[in-house]
Design a protein around this motif. Sequence first.
Motif, mmCIF file in Angstrom:
data_model
loop_
_atom_site.group_PDB
_atom_site.id
_atom_site.type_symbol
_atom_site.label_atom_id
_atom_site.label_comp_id
_atom_site.label_asym_id
_atom_site.label_seq_id
_atom_site.Cartn_x
_atom_site.Cartn_y
_atom_site.Cartn_z
ATOM 1 N N GLN A 121 5.623 -1.123 68.196
ATOM 2 C CA GLN A 121 5.377 -0.729 66.803
ATOM 3 C C GLN A 121 3.875 -0.593 66.535
ATOM 4 O OE1 GLN A 121 7.335 0.283 64.330
ATOM 5 N NE2 GLN A 121 8.999 0.252 65.797
ATOM 6 N N VAL A 122 3.108 -1.501 67.129
ATOM 7 C CA VAL A 122 1.656 -1.468 66.916
ATOM 8 C C VAL A 122 1.076 -0.182 67.509
ATOM 9 C CG1 VAL A 122 -0.505 -2.643 67.429
ATOM 10 C CG2 VAL A 122 1.532 -3.971 66.934
ATOM 11 N N GLU A 123 1.556 0.161 68.696
ATOM 12 C CA GLU A 123 1.057 1.367 69.349
ATOM 13 C C GLU A 123 1.468 2.621 68.584
ATOM 14 O OE1 GLU A 123 1.088 -0.502 73.855
ATOM 15 O OE2 GLU A 123 2.853 0.523 73.077
ATOM 16 N N ARG A 124 2.693 2.614 68.065
ATOM 17 C CA ARG A 124 3.149 3.754 67.262
ATOM 18 C C ARG A 124 2.289 3.917 66.023
ATOM 19 N NH1 ARG A 124 9.221 4.760 68.367
ATOM 20 N NH2 ARG A 124 9.300 3.703 70.356
ATOM 21 N N ARG A 125 1.992 2.788 65.419
ATOM 22 C CA ARG A 125 1.179 2.822 64.210
ATOM 23 C C ARG A 125 -0.217 3.368 64.524
ATOM 24 N NH1 ARG A 125 1.691 0.628 59.266
ATOM 25 N NH2 ARG A 125 -0.270 0.233 58.195
ATOM 26 N N ARG A 128 0.086 7.069 64.892
ATOM 27 C CA ARG A 128 0.304 7.681 63.583
ATOM 28 C C ARG A 128 -1.007 7.739 62.795
ATOM 29 N NH1 ARG A 128 4.553 8.191 60.025
ATOM 30 N NH2 ARG A 128 6.035 7.227 61.416
ATOM 31 N N GLU A 129 -1.748 6.629 62.834
ATOM 32 C CA GLU A 129 -2.985 6.592 62.052
ATOM 33 C C GLU A 129 -4.058 7.493 62.637
ATOM 34 O OE1 GLU A 129 -4.004 2.555 61.202
ATOM 35 O OE2 GLU A 129 -2.298 2.360 59.849
ATOM 36 N N THR A 347 12.973 8.506 65.524
ATOM 37 C CA THR A 347 11.867 7.666 65.086
ATOM 38 C C THR A 347 11.167 8.363 63.948
ATOM 39 O OG1 THR A 347 10.826 8.619 66.989
ATOM 40 C CG2 THR A 347 11.150 6.251 67.003
#
Lengths: 348, 317
Positions: A121-125, A128-129, A347
């Motif tokens: 989740q951290v990597e996805r965020r 995304r950012e 996702t």
Amino acid sequence: MLRSLFGMFSNDLSIDLGTANTLIYMRGKGIVLDEPSVVSIRMDRGPGGPRSIEAVGSSAKQMLGRTPENIVAIRPLKDGVIADFTTTEKMLQYFIRKVHRSSLLRPSPRVLVCVPCGATQVERRAIRESAAGAGARKVYLIEEPMAAAIGAGIPIDAAVGSMVLDIGGGTSEVAVMSLNGIVYSDSVRIGGDRFDEAIINYIRRNYGILIGEATAERIKHEIGSAYPGKDLLEIEVRGRNLSEGVPRTFTINSNEVLESLQESLYGIVSAVKSALERTPPELASDIADRGIVLTGGGALLRDLDKLISEETGIHVMVADDPLTCVVRGGGRILEMIDERGPEFLATE
Amino acid sequence: MKNSEQASESQVGAGEMLREAREKAGLGIAEIAARLHINQAYLEAIETQQYAKIASPTFVKGYLRAYAKAVELDPDAVVKAYVRVSDPLPEWRAHAGIQLETPDTRRQMIWIAVSGVALIVLLVGLFWWLGRDATPRGAVSENEILERVAPVAQPAVLQAALETTNVAMSDQPEVDLPPKAATTAAPQQTAEPEAEGPETFPTESDSTQASPPSQHENHAVPQEPSTPAPASVANGPDAIKLSLKADSWIDIRDANDQKLLHGLYRTGATRELKGTAPFQVFLGNAPAVQVEFNGKPFDASKFVKDNKTARFALIRP
């Protein structure tokens, strides 16, 4: 409503933010950018001082391993995920600007980014950012194997199991899909980079010669293979002899390269095997009937399909144009988002 | 020789090419199926060119390449031969479910939505335009209400006001001050919605005591000839006296909406007017203008806006 009106004027982008290469697909235009994910940074006043971007993409890749002290050429992504957040953002910004000029009538684009299914989740965020920071109006995330399957033209909308093995620069993703969903997926951090490293290590151990990443990549492209072939290929390369300290030229053949790649290849094969073990029996029988589809740059390694086929007893085929499967699939998904809304995305 | 052979082969279908090559090599179809791990039914479908039996063109191409390699043909040539015959675009739908809307109705709906939004935007714009016109009209109606209320003043008070004006004219304000304060404080209360308490009355009367002499000094200053004289000075029971410390635009109208004073007046000028209250007063540089209404100083500071202008009504009780 106003956004969708704006959307008519802006071009949506699908980005395959890979460890080795970044590809951008623009709707209606096809693949508009294919460059190595490398950024070179100038640091004139030491590591703590101000940093400025010297080059991005292929010009930065040429600098890899050839930079003076005040310039560093880095790959901001490692193992398929962002290792250097700011640099990734700058790189994305550069790439998006390059293909999409924003103006009053063409606002910032919607961007679909493919992420490894093993990404946390951290990597996805972080991804995304980075994309939002690079000027995206809206960011969609999609799991890479899903995009790869769609890009390869596999009918994953049917109630039939399909298996895709996507071998990228940093990760290899294996996924079983049915009815537009991922039934099983696994990601191993073995990819093209690991192959290069294995070749470098093998040559250092057996020849006592140090070669660079770029040379290792050239060896892999030209004579690398995953299965012992009939004819023996040879290549002449140059490296620094560790004991003498001077550059030396030597010849290496395809069997030696195969030997050096054994360990990494075994990692990928065992990922496929364990995926088959954990796939529900109905889907597994579908996969055995139709075969496994290989995508990604790793699929270009000679006879990789043959190796996996021999190891699993299932037919393995390489998709058309495997390097661009993911980004083309992303482009197709963007079209579907326009037609159907983003709900069907696995996702968000 | 080989090239011409390939060219002639490429004219025939991919399946035929493969079958011929296989027979030439003396291999059975089952043998190849086992070697390639491909379902034998699929290979038969390929040889008879019934590609529809295979799920997707992606798989067909994959099988063709593998088969071509197994019988030592050029995989690309075989795939090319297949593509020439049939290469339907890979179909992929977002949902395997039933499609309820046809794309045409969707497009229509989009157009309806777009035109609906355009209509709403137009209507909102229209209302905004009308609303903008209405605001000054509302302000005028407030003044009208004031005018309508004003004439209801009692004649007795009116008489008193007349007296005080006369007193003010005769430069002896000290004599009649207490009654004047009582009479003039009342109209101010009606003119100003934020009515002040009665305890402020004495201070106001104090200021009247102090200010008149200085005003009368100003009065001695000759008026500038350039200032436009009022077109017609209406005679009436009420008096206004203005003295300017700086240049100011002044506009005063009486109850009949007649212009008593209209124009730019210079520093030091004083003006005395007579007319019928209520007066509509506009001061361009309000802080510089001292107003006396019926001999009593009128505090206009409450009406001064940010741009120094002031607009108010003078109403007798």
